[in-house]
Design a protein around this motif. Structure first.
Motif, short mmCIF file in Angstrom:
data_model
loop_
_atom_site.label_atom_id
_atom_site.label_comp_id
_atom_site.label_asym_id
_atom_site.label_seq_id
_atom_site.Cartn_x
_atom_site.Cartn_y
_atom_site.Cartn_z
N THR A 257 0.84 -1.20 0.00
CA THR A 257 0.00 0.00 0.00
C THR A 257 0.87 1.24 0.00
O THR A 257 2.02 1.23 0.49
CB THR A 257 -0.92 0.05 1.24
OG1 THR A 257 -0.11 0.06 2.42
CG2 THR A 257 -1.86 -1.15 1.28
N MET A 258 0.30 2.30 -0.56
CA MET A 258 1.01 3.58 -0.59
C MET A 258 0.00 4.69 -0.29
O MET A 258 -1.07 4.75 -0.91
CB MET A 258 1.66 3.80 -1.96
CG MET A 258 2.43 5.13 -2.05
SD MET A 258 3.45 5.24 -3.56
CE MET A 258 2.19 5.35 -4.82
N VAL A 259 0.35 5.50 0.70
CA VAL A 259 -0.51 6.63 1.06
C VAL A 259 0.25 7.91 0.74
O VAL A 259 1.32 8.16 1.28
CB VAL A 259 -0.87 6.60 2.56
CG1 VAL A 259 -1.78 7.77 2.91
CG2 VAL A 259 -1.56 5.28 2.91
N THR A 260 -0.34 8.70 -0.14
CA THR A 260 0.32 9.94 -0.56
C THR A 260 -0.11 11.09 0.34
O THR A 260 -1.20 11.07 0.92
CB THR A 260 -0.03 10.27 -2.02
OG1 THR A 260 -1.46 10.43 -2.12
CG2 THR A 260 0.40 9.16 -2.94
N PRO A 261 0.71 12.12 0.49
CA PRO A 261 0.35 13.27 1.33
C PRO A 261 -0.87 14.00 0.75
O PRO A 261 -1.00 14.16 -0.46
CB PRO A 261 1.60 14.16 1.28
CG PRO A 261 2.70 13.26 0.82
CD PRO A 261 2.06 12.26 -0.08
N LYS A 262 -1.76 14.44 1.69
CA LYS A 262 -2.96 15.16 1.28
C LYS A 262 -3.15 16.37 2.19
O LYS A 262 -2.81 16.32 3.37
CB LYS A 262 -4.18 14.25 1.35
CG LYS A 262 -4.05 13.02 0.47
CD LYS A 262 -5.14 12.03 0.76
CE LYS A 262 -4.84 10.70 0.10
NZ LYS A 262 -3.67 10.04 0.68
N GLU A 263 -3.74 17.39 1.62
CA GLU A 263 -4.00 18.62 2.39
C GLU A 263 -5.46 18.61 2.85
O GLU A 263 -6.37 18.47 2.04
CB GLU A 263 -3.72 19.85 1.53
CG GLU A 263 -3.76 21.15 2.33
CD GLU A 263 -3.34 22.34 1.48
OE1 GLU A 263 -4.23 22.94 0.84
OE2 GLU A 263 -2.13 22.64 1.44
N VAL A 264 -5.64 18.74 4.17
CA VAL A 264 -6.97 18.68 4.76
C VAL A 264 -7.18 19.90 5.66
O VAL A 264 -6.27 20.30 6.40
CB VAL A 264 -7.17 17.40 5.59
CG1 VAL A 264 -8.57 17.35 6.18
CG2 VAL A 264 -6.91 16.17 4.73
N THR A 265 -8.36 20.50 5.59
CA THR A 265 -8.71 21.62 6.46
C THR A 265 -9.65 21.11 7.55
O THR A 265 -10.69 20.52 7.26
CB THR A 265 -9.40 22.75 5.68
OG1 THR A 265 -8.52 23.22 4.66
CG2 THR A 265 -9.77 23.91 6.60
N VAL A 266 -9.25 21.33 8.80
CA VAL A 266 -10.02 20.85 9.96
C VAL A 266 -10.56 22.05 10.73
O VAL A 266 -9.79 22.94 11.12
CB VAL A 266 -9.14 19.99 10.89
CG1 VAL A 266 -9.97 19.47 12.07
CG2 VAL A 266 -8.54 18.82 10.11
#
Length: 401
Positions: free
Chosen positions: A139-148
């Motif tokens: 598996t590969m998880v790429t960086p993501k931008e999230v607003t919380v």
């Protein structure tokens, strides 16, 4: 001429044929440098193509294997043949499963060959891990931008967490059992996602209000018409309603009724209303009689002797009648606590609690417009007038006589 014997000629012919055969074999035998999966060896082959060489060496290749030069290429002496087996690489990228074929032998080489950028990604296998002929799943998880958005603040975070729950844990955001998280905690993280945590609280609130009392009027034959008396003073009640209030981030979104309590019960006011007909008004004493009485009183005072007629309660002063004075004192003590000038605003006045109408009907205005404004003696005088007509029935404290 010298001729060789026939037998010799035959021998020479055989030798020539053998020499020609050896020369032919030498011509078809090729030296090939064969490298399979990085392991090199030199082989001699009579095959005409690369495929024939591999077949002769027992090497089977499939559609995903790499053979350089191709299997249909003619083989020459000194030929170099390279064989690399294909490997199936299954990569689940951000939840999406994809399959690739590669001849790389390590994860890092495979990702590079396939053009999968994983510089900042989180991999389930290390880059140095071997990719065997059986293949590899990772598996590969790429960086993501999230607003919380939580607790009145908005934070933008680049993350490789796989779901909302993991991201909130990374940010040390505690989620209560009643809090609302959108999207849900098990939602996979996506680039550009907007995440909101709504704090939910419930509390109980109360609202108090008064309950007005009713006024009940009851006929009373002991009171003259036009007279009223408060039998039971009214009292307002108190009502308390309980509600459950739901708050989202401190703002009320729902209110539900729970119950009502009455800490103070209402008490209705009861008023007695007179129904007895009023007696005819007593005529006022004549002015001559008053003067005579006054002269008599004055003369008695001058002579220094007491008038025997005043004993037993006839008159004392102009129009004053103090008969039964002790009885009236006892009744006054019961009616008003002995306060001859009391005015509580309940419609009854003075020590004997005359209604205004009764006071005037009995000629009380001879002395004052209301009983509380008259003296004790004057009030007793009017009481004697009333007593002569109705007895003690107008007084609630008649028993004190």
């Amino acid at each position: 001429m010298n001729f060789l014997p026939v037998r010799r000629v035959a021998q020479l012919g055989v030798v020539g044929v053998l020499a020609a055969g050896v020369a032919g074999v030498a011509h078809f035998d090729k030296s090939v440098a064969l490298t399979v999966e990085g392991s090199s060896s030199n082989v001699h082959a009579f095959a005409s193509t690369v495929g024939d060489v591999l077949k002769d060496e027992g090497i089977t290749v499939g559609p995903h294997d790499l053979v350089v030069p191709g299997v249909g290429t003619s083989v020459s002496d000194g030929q170099k043949i390279v064989v690399r087996y294909g490997r199936k690489l299954t990569v689940t990228i951000d939840g999406e499963k994809k399959e690739y074929w590669t001849t790389a032998t390590t994860v890092g080489e495979a990702l590079s060959d396939l053009g999968l950028r994983a510089e900042d990604a989180v991999l389930s296998a290390s880059r140095s891990a071997a990719v065997g002929r059986a293949g590899l799943a990772m598996t590969m998880v790429t960086p993501k931008e999230v607003t919380v958005k939580v607790d009145g603040k908005s934070v933008t975070k680049t993350t490789t967490e796989t779901d909302v729950k993991g991201l909130l844990a990374l940010l040390k955001v505690k989620v209560g059992s009643k809090d609302i998280v959108k999207p849900r905690l098990d939602t996979p993280i996506q680039d550009g996602m907007k995440l909101q945590v709504t704090r939910v609280k419930t509390k109980t609130v109360t609202k108090s209000s008064t309950i007005a009392f009713e006024t009940i009027r009851k006929n009373d034959s002991s009171l003259f018409q036009g007279e009223t008396k408060v039998v039971t003073a009214g009292r307002k009640g108190e009502k308390v309603n309980y509600y459950t209030v739901v708050l989202h981030d401190g703002k009320e979104v729902k209110r539900s009724y729970v119950k009502t309590e009455i800490p103070t019960k209402v008490r209705n006011q009861v008023i007695a209303v007179g129904t007895k007909e009023k007696p005819a008004a007593t005529p006022k004493p004549s002015s001559s009689g008053s003067s005579s009485s006054g002269s008599s009183s004055s003369g008695s005072s001058s002579g220094g002797s007491s008038s025997g007629g005043s004993t037993g309660g006839s008159t004392s002063g102009a129009g004053i009648n103090l008969a039964n004075a002790a009885m009236w004192d006892r009744i006054a003590m019961c009616e008003s606590g002995g306060n001859w000038h009391i005015n509580t605003g309940n419609g009854y006045y003075g020590g004997l609690q005359f209604a205004a109408a009764s006071w005037l009907a009995m000629g009380g205005d001879d002395f004052a417009p209301r009983a509380d404004l008259a003296s004790r003696e004057q009030q007793i005088t009017i009481a004697n007038r009333y007593y002569a007509i109705a007895g003690l029935s107008p007084w609630g404290c008649a028993h004190a006589a």
